[in-house]
Design a protein around this motif. Structure first.
Motif, PDB file in Angstrom:
ATOM      1  N   SER A  70      31.650  51.331  11.668  1.00  0.00           N
ATOM      2  CA  SER A  70      32.006  49.912  11.678  1.00  0.00           C
ATOM      3  C   SER A  70      31.957  49.316  10.277  1.00  0.00           C
ATOM      4  CB  SER A  70      31.057  49.150  12.610  1.00  0.00           C
ATOM      5  OG  SER A  70      31.347  47.774  12.618  1.00  0.00           O
ATOM      6  N   VAL A  72      34.805  48.901  17.020  1.00  0.00           N
ATOM      7  CA  VAL A  72      34.198  50.219  16.841  1.00  0.00           C
ATOM      8  C   VAL A  72      32.806  50.244  17.453  1.00  0.00           C
ATOM      9  CG1 VAL A  72      33.379  51.868  15.127  1.00  0.00           C
ATOM     10  CG2 VAL A  72      35.554  50.728  14.790  1.00  0.00           C
ATOM     11  N   LEU A  73      32.059  49.162  17.273  1.00  0.00           N
ATOM     12  CA  LEU A  73      30.717  49.096  17.860  1.00  0.00           C
ATOM     13  C   LEU A  73      30.769  49.084  19.380  1.00  0.00           C
ATOM     14  CD1 LEU A  73      28.947  46.517  15.501  1.00  0.00           C
ATOM     15  CD2 LEU A  73      28.501  48.973  15.661  1.00  0.00           C
ATOM     16  N   THR A  99      34.881  50.520   8.294  1.00  0.00           N
ATOM     17  CA  THR A  99      36.097  49.831   8.733  1.00  0.00           C
ATOM     18  C   THR A  99      36.193  48.460   8.092  1.00  0.00           C
ATOM     19  OG1 THR A  99      36.000  50.982  10.862  1.00  0.00           O
ATOM     20  CG2 THR A  99      37.385  49.019  10.753  1.00  0.00           C
ATOM     21  N   TYR A 100      35.071  47.741   8.025  1.00  0.00           N
ATOM     22  CA  TYR A 100      35.067  46.414   7.404  1.00  0.00           C
ATOM     23  C   TYR A 100      35.346  46.509   5.903  1.00  0.00           C
ATOM     24  CZ  TYR A 100      33.219  42.162   5.331  1.00  0.00           C
ATOM     25  OH  TYR A 100      33.078  41.022   4.578  1.00  0.00           O
ATOM     26  N   PRO A 121      36.103  46.132  13.266  1.00  0.00           N
ATOM     27  CA  PRO A 121      34.730  46.653  13.153  1.00  0.00           C
ATOM     28  C   PRO A 121      33.883  46.396  14.403  1.00  0.00           C
ATOM     29  CG  PRO A 121      35.359  45.550  11.130  1.00  0.00           C
ATOM     30  CD  PRO A 121      36.433  45.255  12.123  1.00  0.00           C
TER      31      PRO A 121
END
Length: 373
Positions: free
Chosen positions: A183, A221-222, A186-187, A218
């Motif tokens: 995550s 993803v979590l 991704t950010y 992000p």
């Protein structure tokens, strides 16, 4: 149906597992984890050139964003003409919107292929594309810190035990850090991409997409990490890590190329400009400048001082002499008398004097120039 995707993905994974299996053992979780990571990096390396084209295309589109806005504003009510002008602009400057989407679109089948291959290890115990029964068994026995690569947090307890996990806690301990790292990467990738955008090209749609990539993805993803197997989380983590590093490398490379072009252009202008204190080039002479000594006149050139012929029908200037009238030579007998009007030969003027010069002139024969006897 998608075997043309599954077989290549399975083959690359088989190759890397064979390499790391000789180092860590065939059933080692480290060998399988590294095999997944290098599978992702191999596929991303294959797509490196399309990614570079994507970045260049996006940079070009950002440079011409003001012109694109002008076209959209000018032909707001004519969609067909607007599309034609946009295509014309793209052809002139050599960029295409599809070039910026191609690498992202290519990652979708890779993700689907890897997801299917990893899930198939538990569904088909005898074979899995390029893996035989021993390869499938090796994958199912592999684990990382007590968690199997096919386990995920929300998996039923029966499947947890079936796929090698002794406890759900071990799956949580392994999955949560992978989810958080994926995550964060991704950010960071999204933020780096947004920072490189040209503010002049910002639109309402661009702002929405930036928020989606920086915050929604992000968080996604979590959330979805609770339903992803550990093997797929490894894919997500390694893919985002590669994307961030590749993005930084490519942008620095393009910035360096543009800086070199600017430097070369400045040096070129500097070399063409005259040096401080140097006299300007006087090789080119102004019109009317006298020719150099010894220089031959140009063909058909008129001599200096030659009178110009008047234009047809033009009136002569006052007191101007007729063209072609020659001045008499001084000292001859052809001088015209001055003063009063001429009188007959031997006749006296009013003051009693005679004009001998006039009689001498009249005595000349006009044809022979001799005096009359």
């Amino acid at each position: 149906m998608l075997d043309f995707i599954y077989y290549p993905v399975s083959f690359i994974l088989w190759c890397w597992h064979w390499v790391f299996g000789h180092v860590f053992g065939e059933s080692s979780g480290v060998a399988w984890a590294l095999g997944i990571v290098f599978l992702v990096w191999t596929l991303r390396a294959i797509m490196f050139k399309p990614f570079v084209k994507q970045v260049r295309s996006m940079r070009t589109m950002q440079e011409f964003a003001p012109e694109i806005k002008k076209i959209q504003k000018k032909y707001a009510n004519d969609r067909q003409r607007q599309a034609q002008e946009m295509q014309k602009l793209q052809r002139e400057h050599g960029f295409s919107p599809l070039g910026g989407c191609l690498p992202m679109l290519l990652q979708i089948p890779v993700f689907i292929g890897l997801f299917h291959v990893l899930r198939s290890f538990g569904n088909s115990p005898n074979e899995n594309y390029f893996f035989d029964a021993s390869g499938v068994s090796s994958y199912l026995q592999a684990n990382l810190f007590g968690a199997g690569l096919s386990n995920f947090i929300t998996q039923p307890q029966e499947l947890l035990e079936r796929y090698g996990a002794g406890d759900r806690t071990a799956v949580i301990i392994v999955s949560i850090p992978l989810m958080i790292l994926a995550s964060v990467l991704t950010y960071l990738t999204a933020r780096h991409s947004v920072e490189r955008q040209n503010p002049a090209s910002a639109t309402a749609q661009t702002a929405i997409m930036n928020k989606l990539t920086m915050y929604v993805f992000p968080i996604g993803v979590l959330v979805f990490g609770f339903f992803f197997p550990i093997g797929l989380l490894l894919y997500w983590l390694s893919n985002n890590f590669w994307t961030l590093m590749q993005q930084r490398f490519v942008y620095k490379r393009i910035d360096r190329e543009e800086e070199e072009k600017k430097t070369a252009a400045i040096e070129k202008r500097t070399n063409l400009a005259p040096k401080p204190g140097a006299k300007p080039d006087t090789a080119k002479k102004r019109p009317g400048t006298a020719p150099a000594p010894g220089a031959k006149p140009a063909p058909n050139a008129k001599a200096a001082g030659t009178p110009k012929k008047p234009a047809p029908g033009a009136k002569p200037a006052p007191n101007a002499k007729a063209a072609g009238t020659a001045r008499p030579k001084s000292g001859g007998n052809t001088n015209k008398p001055t003063g009063s009007a001429s009188t007959p030969n031997g006749a006296a003027n009013k003051d009693g004097s005679t004009d001998s010069g006039l009689s001498a002139d009249r005595s000349r024969n006009k044809n022979t120039g001799r005096k009359k006897r």
